[in-house]
Design a protein around this motif. Sequence first.
Motif, PDB file in Angstrom:
ATOM      1  N   ALA A   1     -13.878  -8.374  -2.994  1.00 31.00           N
ATOM      2  CA  ALA A   1     -14.363  -9.337  -1.493  1.00 31.00           C
ATOM      3  C   ALA A   1     -13.338  -9.432  -0.842  1.00 31.00           C
ATOM      4  O   ALA A   1     -12.703 -10.829  -0.779  1.00 31.00           O
ATOM      5  N   PRO A   2     -13.765  -8.634   0.623  1.00 28.77           N
ATOM      6  CA  PRO A   2     -12.459  -9.627   2.031  1.00 28.77           C
ATOM      7  C   PRO A   2     -12.802 -10.770   1.796  1.00 28.77           C
ATOM      8  O   PRO A   2     -13.959 -11.035   2.110  1.00 28.77           O
TER       9      PRO A   2
ATOM     10  N   LEU B   1       0.950  -1.287  -0.198  1.00 28.53           N
ATOM     11  CA  LEU B   1       0.207  -0.031  -0.593  1.00 28.53           C
ATOM     12  C   LEU B   1       1.229   1.258  -0.390  1.00 28.53           C
ATOM     13  O   LEU B   1       1.850   1.263   0.483  1.00 28.53           O
ATOM     14  N   GLU B   2       0.397   2.244  -0.313  1.00 28.60           N
ATOM     15  CA  GLU B   2       1.324   3.749  -0.959  1.00 28.60           C
ATOM     16  C   GLU B   2       0.352   4.347   0.285  1.00 28.60           C
ATOM     17  O   GLU B   2      -0.817   3.993   1.025  1.00 28.60           O
ATOM     18  N   PRO B   3       1.002   5.903   0.826  1.00 32.07           N
ATOM     19  CA  PRO B   3       0.741   5.986   1.984  1.00 32.07           C
ATOM     20  C   PRO B   3      -0.440   6.890   1.379  1.00 32.07           C
ATOM     21  O   PRO B   3      -0.660   7.045   0.395  1.00 32.07           O
ATOM     22  N   GLY B   4      -1.235   6.782   2.150  1.00 30.62           N
ATOM     23  CA  GLY B   4      -3.061   6.910   2.105  1.00 30.62           C
ATOM     24  C   GLY B   4      -3.762   6.277   1.419  1.00 30.62           C
ATOM     25  O   GLY B   4      -5.335   6.732   0.945  1.00 30.62           O
ATOM     26  N   GLU B   5      -3.649   5.014   1.046  1.00 30.37           N
ATOM     27  CA  GLU B   5      -3.874   4.636  -0.024  1.00 30.37           C
ATOM     28  C   GLU B   5      -4.850   3.073   0.522  1.00 30.37           C
ATOM     29  O   GLU B   5      -3.893   3.084   1.452  1.00 30.37           O
TER      30      GLU B   5
ATOM     31  N   GLU C   1      -8.022  -1.570  -1.259  1.00 34.41           N
ATOM     32  CA  GLU C   1      -8.645  -1.177  -2.535  1.00 34.41           C
ATOM     33  C   GLU C   1      -8.059  -0.792  -3.398  1.00 34.41           C
ATOM     34  O   GLU C   1      -7.876  -0.875  -5.103  1.00 34.41           O
ATOM     35  N   GLU C   2      -7.528   0.402  -3.268  1.00 35.97           N
ATOM     36  CA  GLU C   2      -7.440   0.923  -3.907  1.00 35.97           C
ATOM     37  C   GLU C   2      -5.882   0.649  -4.477  1.00 35.97           C
ATOM     38  O   GLU C   2      -5.682   0.750  -5.570  1.00 35.97           O
ATOM     39  N   CYS C   3      -5.412   0.050  -3.713  1.00 36.96           N
ATOM     40  CA  CYS C   3      -3.975  -1.180  -3.700  1.00 36.96           C
ATOM     41  C   CYS C   3      -3.714  -1.894  -4.707  1.00 36.96           C
ATOM     42  O   CYS C   3      -3.123  -1.925  -6.196  1.00 36.96           O
TER      43      CYS C   3
END
Length: 133
Positions: A69-70, A41-45, A48-50
Motif C-alpha cells: 500500500a503506497p 529501481l532497475e530500468p523499466g521496473e 512495486e516490482e522493485c
Amino acid sequence: MKPMLLVAACALVDVDGRVLICQRPQGKQLAGLWEFPGGKLEPGETPEECLIRELDEELGIKVTEACLAPFVFASHGYDSFHLLMPLYLCRRWDGFVTAREHEALAWVRPDQLSDYPMPPADLPLVAYLRDFL
C-alpha cells in the motif's frame, strides 16, 4: 544539476504493530545506520516490482503487489544526488524474515523508531509511521 535516484522502501508491519528496520552493513555507504528495507529501481521496473524483488533478495520473503500500500514519500538532497523514495506499507507476506544482506534486523514500535540512527532521507518518514500506526 544532481542526478535523481529512485529508491522504493517498505515498512513491514507485524501483527503486534511493530515495524521492521534493517541495519546497513559495514563497507556500504551510511554503514551502521538503520533503514526500511528496499532498494534502487532497475530500468523499466515499477516501485512495486522493485520491492517484490528486493524483499525476496534482502529478507527471503514473498510479497504480492496487492499487499503493498503506497503510504508517503521522501525527497532528500544528498551531496551527489537527489533521492526520491516512496514508502509502502505491507502487513502480509509469505516466509520468515531473515537478514540476508543487513548487519542486523529489528522489529520496533513506531514510537521507538526515533531511537535508531537513520539516514537523513528516512528520518521524516518516522513521524508519519508513528502518527498513522
